[in-house]
Scaffold this motif. Structure first.
Motif, PDB file in Angstrom:
ATOM      1  N   MET A  28      -0.900  14.106   0.436  1.00  0.00           N
ATOM      2  CA  MET A  28       0.361  13.719   1.069  1.00  0.00           C
ATOM      3  C   MET A  28       1.380  13.343  -0.010  1.00  0.00           C
ATOM      4  O   MET A  28       1.076  12.545  -0.900  1.00  0.00           O
ATOM      5  N   LEU A  29       2.544  13.980   0.066  1.00  0.00           N
ATOM      6  CA  LEU A  29       3.597  13.722  -0.929  1.00  0.00           C
ATOM      7  C   LEU A  29       4.762  13.005  -0.232  1.00  0.00           C
ATOM      8  O   LEU A  29       5.318  13.509   0.743  1.00  0.00           O
ATOM      9  N   THR A  30       5.090  11.821  -0.755  1.00  0.00           N
ATOM     10  CA  THR A  30       6.085  10.981  -0.075  1.00  0.00           C
ATOM     11  C   THR A  30       7.195  10.516  -1.004  1.00  0.00           C
ATOM     12  O   THR A  30       6.932  10.085  -2.131  1.00  0.00           O
ATOM     13  N   LEU A  31       8.406  10.609  -0.511  1.00  0.00           N
ATOM     14  CA  LEU A  31       9.545  10.036  -1.222  1.00  0.00           C
ATOM     15  C   LEU A  31       9.757   8.644  -0.622  1.00  0.00           C
ATOM     16  O   LEU A  31       9.884   8.509   0.589  1.00  0.00           O
ATOM     17  N   ALA A  32       9.740   7.610  -1.488  1.00  0.00           N
ATOM     18  CA  ALA A  32       9.837   6.236  -0.972  1.00  0.00           C
ATOM     19  C   ALA A  32      11.112   5.567  -1.456  1.00  0.00           C
ATOM     20  O   ALA A  32      11.536   5.754  -2.598  1.00  0.00           O
ATOM     21  N   ILE A  33      11.707   4.790  -0.549  1.00  0.00           N
ATOM     22  CA  ILE A  33      12.963   4.095  -0.859  1.00  0.00           C
ATOM     23  C   ILE A  33      12.788   2.599  -0.598  1.00  0.00           C
ATOM     24  O   ILE A  33      12.328   2.202   0.476  1.00  0.00           O
ATOM     25  N   GLU A  34      13.158   1.791  -1.590  1.00  0.00           N
ATOM     26  CA  GLU A  34      13.020   0.322  -1.455  1.00  0.00           C
ATOM     27  C   GLU A  34      14.367  -0.327  -1.790  1.00  0.00           C
ATOM     28  O   GLU A  34      14.909  -0.132  -2.890  1.00  0.00           O
ATOM     29  N   THR A  35      14.902  -1.082  -0.816  1.00  0.00           N
ATOM     30  CA  THR A  35      16.169  -1.798  -1.047  1.00  0.00           C
ATOM     31  C   THR A  35      16.120  -3.170  -0.366  1.00  0.00           C
ATOM     32  O   THR A  35      17.093  -3.583   0.255  1.00  0.00           O
ATOM     33  N   SER A  36      14.976  -3.876  -0.476  1.00  0.00           N
ATOM     34  CA  SER A  36      14.857  -5.125   0.288  1.00  0.00           C
ATOM     35  C   SER A  36      15.627  -6.287  -0.330  1.00  0.00           C
ATOM     36  O   SER A  36      15.949  -7.246   0.345  1.00  0.00           O
ATOM     37  N   CYS A  37      15.893  -6.200  -1.650  1.00  0.00           N
ATOM     38  CA  CYS A  37      16.607  -7.300  -2.296  1.00  0.00           C
ATOM     39  C   CYS A  37      17.663  -6.724  -3.247  1.00  0.00           C
ATOM     40  O   CYS A  37      18.528  -5.980  -2.801  1.00  0.00           O
ATOM     41  N   ASP A  38      17.557  -7.029  -4.524  1.00  0.00           N
ATOM     42  CA  ASP A  38      18.604  -6.544  -5.433  1.00  0.00           C
ATOM     43  C   ASP A  38      18.241  -5.251  -6.155  1.00  0.00           C
ATOM     44  O   ASP A  38      19.117  -4.579  -6.701  1.00  0.00           O
ATOM     45  N   GLU A  39      16.950  -4.888  -6.187  1.00  0.00           N
ATOM     46  CA  GLU A  39      16.580  -3.656  -6.888  1.00  0.00           C
ATOM     47  C   GLU A  39      16.710  -2.437  -5.983  1.00  0.00           C
ATOM     48  O   GLU A  39      16.166  -2.434  -4.879  1.00  0.00           O
ATOM     49  N   THR A  40      17.416  -1.401  -6.487  1.00  0.00           N
ATOM     50  CA  THR A  40      17.429  -0.135  -5.759  1.00  0.00           C
ATOM     51  C   THR A  40      16.317   0.693  -6.385  1.00  0.00           C
ATOM     52  O   THR A  40      16.295   0.887  -7.599  1.00  0.00           O
ATOM     53  N   ALA A  41      15.362   1.145  -5.572  1.00  0.00           N
ATOM     54  CA  ALA A  41      14.220   1.867  -6.142  1.00  0.00           C
ATOM     55  C   ALA A  41      13.866   3.083  -5.297  1.00  0.00           C
ATOM     56  O   ALA A  41      13.878   3.023  -4.066  1.00  0.00           O
ATOM     57  N   ILE A  42      13.595   4.188  -5.993  1.00  0.00           N
ATOM     58  CA  ILE A  42      13.140   5.405  -5.313  1.00  0.00           C
ATOM     59  C   ILE A  42      11.966   5.969  -6.112  1.00  0.00           C
ATOM     60  O   ILE A  42      11.995   5.989  -7.350  1.00  0.00           O
TER      61      ILE A  42
END
Ligand code: KG4
Length: 329
Positions: free
Chosen positions: A1-15
């Motif tokens: 399984m190949l997944t693109l993940a996005i995290e923006t819960s606080c101050d870090e923008t992460a992909i």
């Protein structure tokens, strides 16, 4: 399984892009983080509206980088994972919208992920048992006790298997990382101060100060850090001056008090549930003193210890991708 993940819960923008062969085999292909801590530093903490502005600016930049490096996206990806909660709503909404727009454009499903499952599963990125998800492999891991120690949370979980996570207890007020940050601020250190307090504590002399470990005697799995924080504040207020050595002595005493209660409650949970593994995650798990304590405790009990690599302790999208792939296997 190949997944693109996005995290923006606080101050870090992460992909990130995560490829998983089984529930315990996860390969992080790319893990991008745009940390804009400098923008928040003058305010002594994260300013939600500024965090949102930065996410709006950085999501397209990170996405462009990933698409350039992996031109097979979106053709080959199976899903988009995004942090849905908990976190700053004004920040979460940007990651959520980006995921949903990409899902619509690419025709790939977008799935919400609980941010707290990220720290609990981040250490499976470099899992030592590189076998497969046969039942005998999983039997060596579970039941496990999960400890989340971050800027926003202090929680203990009973993890029966990859799909059954039961919250045993959590902080009733400040999170442990928040307490580190506030104590740092009291000593005139920059935000976020956790790392600076740890550095000072290494030079501290034992026994110079003594702070309480709140809730240590309570027969439950809850925590409280506001009393400890206030105790440090009153101690500092009474001092005529705050030399570098005094800061180091305070840092050591604070760190010991903060970790003592975590260590004791974690040991109680490990014993009560006959856990085979202790899983730790979250920004504070970068701390070497905590890592040493966890190592000692698990060796004493003869059980496994899983702590992520340091770059996977603080907020990142790879852990969200792993949590997604585990939940959807
Ligand atoms: O998990 P994280 O990146 O953010 C949340 O989602 O909460 O954790 C950030 C927290 C901050 O409070 C920071 O001061 C703390 O982790 N931290 C540390 C250390 N490095 C970061 N706390 C103690 N010792 C450290 N070395």
């Amino acid at each position: 399984m190949l997944t693109l993940a996005i995290e923006t819960s606080c101050d870090e923008t992460a992909i990130a892009l995560v490829e998983s062969k089984s529930v315990i085999q996860h390969k992080i292909l790319i893990n991008l983080i745009a940390s804009k801590i400098k923008i928040h530093q003058p305010f002594g903490g994260v300013v939600p509206s500024l965090a949102a502005r930065e996410h709006a600016k950085n999501i397209p930049i990170l996405l462009k980088k990933i698409l350039k490096e992996y031109p097979y996206i979106p053709k080959k990806i199976d899903a988009i994972a995004y942090t849905d909660k908990p976190g700053l709503e004004i920040a979460l909404i940007l990651g959520r919208h980006a995921a949903k727009l990409l899902s619509y454009k690419w025709g790939v499903p977008a799935h919400p992920i609980n941010h707290l499952h990220g720290p609990l599963f981040a250490s499976f990125a470099d899992f030592p048992i590189h076998e497969d998800d046969r039942p005998q492999t999983l039997k060596k891991i579970f039941p496990a006790i999960g400890l989340v120690v971050s800027g926003g949370h202090t929680q203990l979980y009973l993890i029966k298997n990859f799909k059954t996570l039961i919250l045993l207890g959590e902080t009733l007020d400040d999170a442990i990382g928040e307490a580190f940050d506030k104590v740092a601020k009291m000593m005139g250190l920059q935000y976020p101060g956790g790392m600076l307090v740890e550095k000072l504590a290494k030079k501290g002399k034992k026994g110079k100060f003594n702070f309480p470990s709140p809730m240590i005697a309570k027969n439950n799995y809850n925590f409280s850090y506001s009393g400890l924080k206030t105790s440090v504040l009153y101690t500092i207020k009474k001092l005529p001056k705050l030399s570098k050595q005094t800061k180091a002595d305070i840092s050591l005493a604070f760190q010991n008090a903060a970790f003592k209660v975590i260590e004791q409650k974690t040991e109680k949970a490990l014993k009560e549930f006959s856990a085979k593994t202790l899983i730790i995650g979250g920004g504070v798990s970068v701390n070497n003193n905590l890592r040493e304590r966890a190592d000692k405790l698990t060796k004493k009990l003869g059980i496994n210890l899983l702590i992520p690599l340091k770059n996977l302790c603080t907020d990142n999208a790879a852990m969200i991708g792993i949590a997604h792939n585990i939940a959807n296997k």
